[in-house]
Enzyme design. Structure first.
Site, PDB file in Angstrom:
ATOM      1  N   GLY A 173       0.836  -1.191   0.000  1.00 13.91           N
ATOM      2  CA  GLY A 173       0.000   0.000   0.000  1.00 13.91           C
ATOM      3  C   GLY A 173       0.870   1.239   0.000  1.00 13.91           C
ATOM      4  O   GLY A 173       2.076   1.173   0.237  1.00 13.91           O
TER       5      GLY A 173
ATOM      6  N   CYS B 110       6.676  -0.780   6.489  1.00  8.65           N
ATOM      7  CA  CYS B 110       6.213   0.441   5.820  1.00  8.65           C
ATOM      8  C   CYS B 110       7.344   0.950   4.938  1.00  8.65           C
ATOM      9  O   CYS B 110       8.499   0.940   5.361  1.00  8.65           O
ATOM     10  CB  CYS B 110       5.854   1.490   6.878  1.00  8.65           C
ATOM     11  SG  CYS B 110       5.292   3.062   6.196  1.00  8.65           S
ATOM     12  N   LEU B 111       6.984   1.392   3.728  1.00 15.27           N
ATOM     13  CA  LEU B 111       8.012   1.918   2.822  1.00 15.27           C
ATOM     14  C   LEU B 111       8.693   3.150   3.407  1.00 15.27           C
ATOM     15  O   LEU B 111       9.799   3.496   2.999  1.00 15.27           O
ATOM     16  CB  LEU B 111       7.402   2.257   1.459  1.00 15.27           C
ATOM     17  CG  LEU B 111       6.861   1.069   0.647  1.00 15.27           C
ATOM     18  CD1 LEU B 111       6.152   1.565  -0.608  1.00 15.27           C
ATOM     19  CD2 LEU B 111       7.978   0.107   0.281  1.00 15.27           C
TER      20      LEU B 111
ATOM     21  N   GLN C  43       3.234   9.910   1.612  1.00 11.60           N
ATOM     22  CA  GLN C  43       4.538   9.236   1.530  1.00 11.60           C
ATOM     23  C   GLN C  43       5.349   9.694   0.326  1.00 11.60           C
ATOM     24  O   GLN C  43       6.568   9.511   0.308  1.00 11.60           O
ATOM     25  CB  GLN C  43       4.353   7.720   1.466  1.00 11.60           C
ATOM     26  CG  GLN C  43       3.850   7.119   2.780  1.00 11.60           C
ATOM     27  CD  GLN C  43       3.744   5.624   2.696  1.00 11.60           C
ATOM     28  OE1 GLN C  43       2.752   5.094   2.208  1.00 11.60           O
ATOM     29  NE2 GLN C  43       4.772   4.919   3.137  1.00 11.60           N
TER      30      GLN C  43
ATOM     31  N   HIS D  27      -1.661   6.908   7.849  1.00  8.34           N
ATOM     32  CA  HIS D  27      -0.725   7.844   7.195  1.00  8.34           C
ATOM     33  C   HIS D  27      -1.388   9.205   6.961  1.00  8.34           C
ATOM     34  O   HIS D  27      -0.717  10.239   6.985  1.00  8.34           O
ATOM     35  CB  HIS D  27      -0.277   7.298   5.840  1.00  8.34           C
ATOM     36  CG  HIS D  27       0.866   6.321   5.910  1.00  8.34           C
ATOM     37  ND1 HIS D  27       2.125   6.677   6.325  1.00  8.34           N
ATOM     38  CD2 HIS D  27       0.943   5.008   5.595  1.00  8.34           C
ATOM     39  CE1 HIS D  27       2.927   5.622   6.258  1.00  8.34           C
ATOM     40  NE2 HIS D  27       2.239   4.589   5.816  1.00  8.34           N
TER      41      HIS D  27
ATOM     42  N   HIS E  30      -3.504   0.727   8.471  1.00 10.40           N
ATOM     43  CA  HIS E  30      -2.140   1.234   8.311  1.00 10.40           C
ATOM     44  C   HIS E  30      -2.113   2.410   7.332  1.00 10.40           C
ATOM     45  O   HIS E  30      -1.524   3.460   7.627  1.00 10.40           O
ATOM     46  CB  HIS E  30      -1.226   0.088   7.823  1.00 10.40           C
ATOM     47  CG  HIS E  30       0.177   0.506   7.520  1.00 10.40           C
ATOM     48  ND1 HIS E  30       1.267   0.033   8.222  1.00 10.40           N
ATOM     49  CD2 HIS E  30       0.690   1.364   6.593  1.00 10.40           C
ATOM     50  CE1 HIS E  30       2.369   0.590   7.736  1.00 10.40           C
ATOM     51  NE2 HIS E  30       2.047   1.397   6.740  1.00 10.40           N
ATOM     52  N   GLU E  31      -2.763   2.225   6.167  1.00 11.58           N
ATOM     53  CA  GLU E  31      -2.703   3.278   5.141  1.00 11.58           C
ATOM     54  C   GLU E  31      -3.460   4.527   5.583  1.00 11.58           C
ATOM     55  O   GLU E  31      -2.982   5.650   5.373  1.00 11.58           O
ATOM     56  CB  GLU E  31      -3.237   2.765   3.805  1.00 11.58           C
ATOM     57  CG  GLU E  31      -2.414   1.645   3.175  1.00 11.58           C
ATOM     58  CD  GLU E  31      -0.925   1.944   3.088  1.00 11.58           C
ATOM     59  OE1 GLU E  31      -0.535   3.115   2.890  1.00 11.58           O
ATOM     60  OE2 GLU E  31      -0.127   0.995   3.250  1.00 11.58           O
TER      61      GLU E  31
HETATM   62 NI    NI Z   1       3.144   2.718   5.494  1.00  7.83          NI
END
Ligand code: NI
Length: 177
Positions: free
Chosen positions: A47, A100-101, A52, A146, A142-143
């Protein structure tokens, strides 16, 4: 194709509350979505949220295909979600590993609600509403976090279960997101 740099934990944009999208179906929004998809695919992520890549707007994408390397991973349909709203449908919480990226190379155990309803819009403004559980519900939480400036380490309750993938799972192939 435009793969964008992914901001890492500590960048101020990742701590902001992102702004709602007010105009749907614009060329700018479509271009942003394309960049998000390209970036997520390039990084093999599950995701990605617009903040991000430095865009503080309430847009997330997520999706997990069946991958023979991770036969136990649940599939999640590819979804674009603009201005999402989440309603928890249970008080039950389950712990599992997340990455997470924006926190590359690391993993942590995060408690998440096991069932929820999410709604929002696609990029053209068509409404979306779904009930999700398990891994799908985890990815959505999670997304959407953000968009409120929250990264998964802030949801952890035991930091002894937070660390580098290479140290915790030596020799295992684990996706870096
Ligand atoms: Ni993330």
């Amino acid at each position: 194709m435009a793969v964008r740099d992914v901001l890492r934990m500590g960048h101020p944009v990742l701590r902001e509350r992102a702004k709602p999208v007010e105009q749907f179906g614009t060329p700018e929004l479509r271009a942003l979505l394309q960049d998000m998809q390209d970036t997520m695919a390039h990084k093999n992520g599950a995701g990605l949220a617009a903040p991000q890549i430095g865009v503080s707007q309430r847009i997330v994408i997520f999706g997990v295909d069946h991958n023979p390397r991770y036969p136990d991973a649940e599939e999640v349909p590819f979804t674009v979600l603009v201005n999402p709203k989440i309603t928890m449908l249970t008080r039950d919480v389950e712990e599992d590993w997340e990455g997470c990226l924006s926190v590359p190379g690391m993993r942590g155990i995060v408690p998440r609600y096991t069932k929820l309803r999410y709604s929002g819009f696609d990029i053209e403004g068509n409404p979306i509403e779904r009930v999700a559980d398990g891994f799908h519900a985890r990815v959505v939480q999670h997304e959407c976090d953000h968009l409120d400036g929250i990264l998964y380490p802030q949801r952890m309750t035991d930091l002894s279960r937070f660390g580098f993938i290479e140290e915790m799972f030596p020799g295992e192939e684990i996706r870096d997101d």
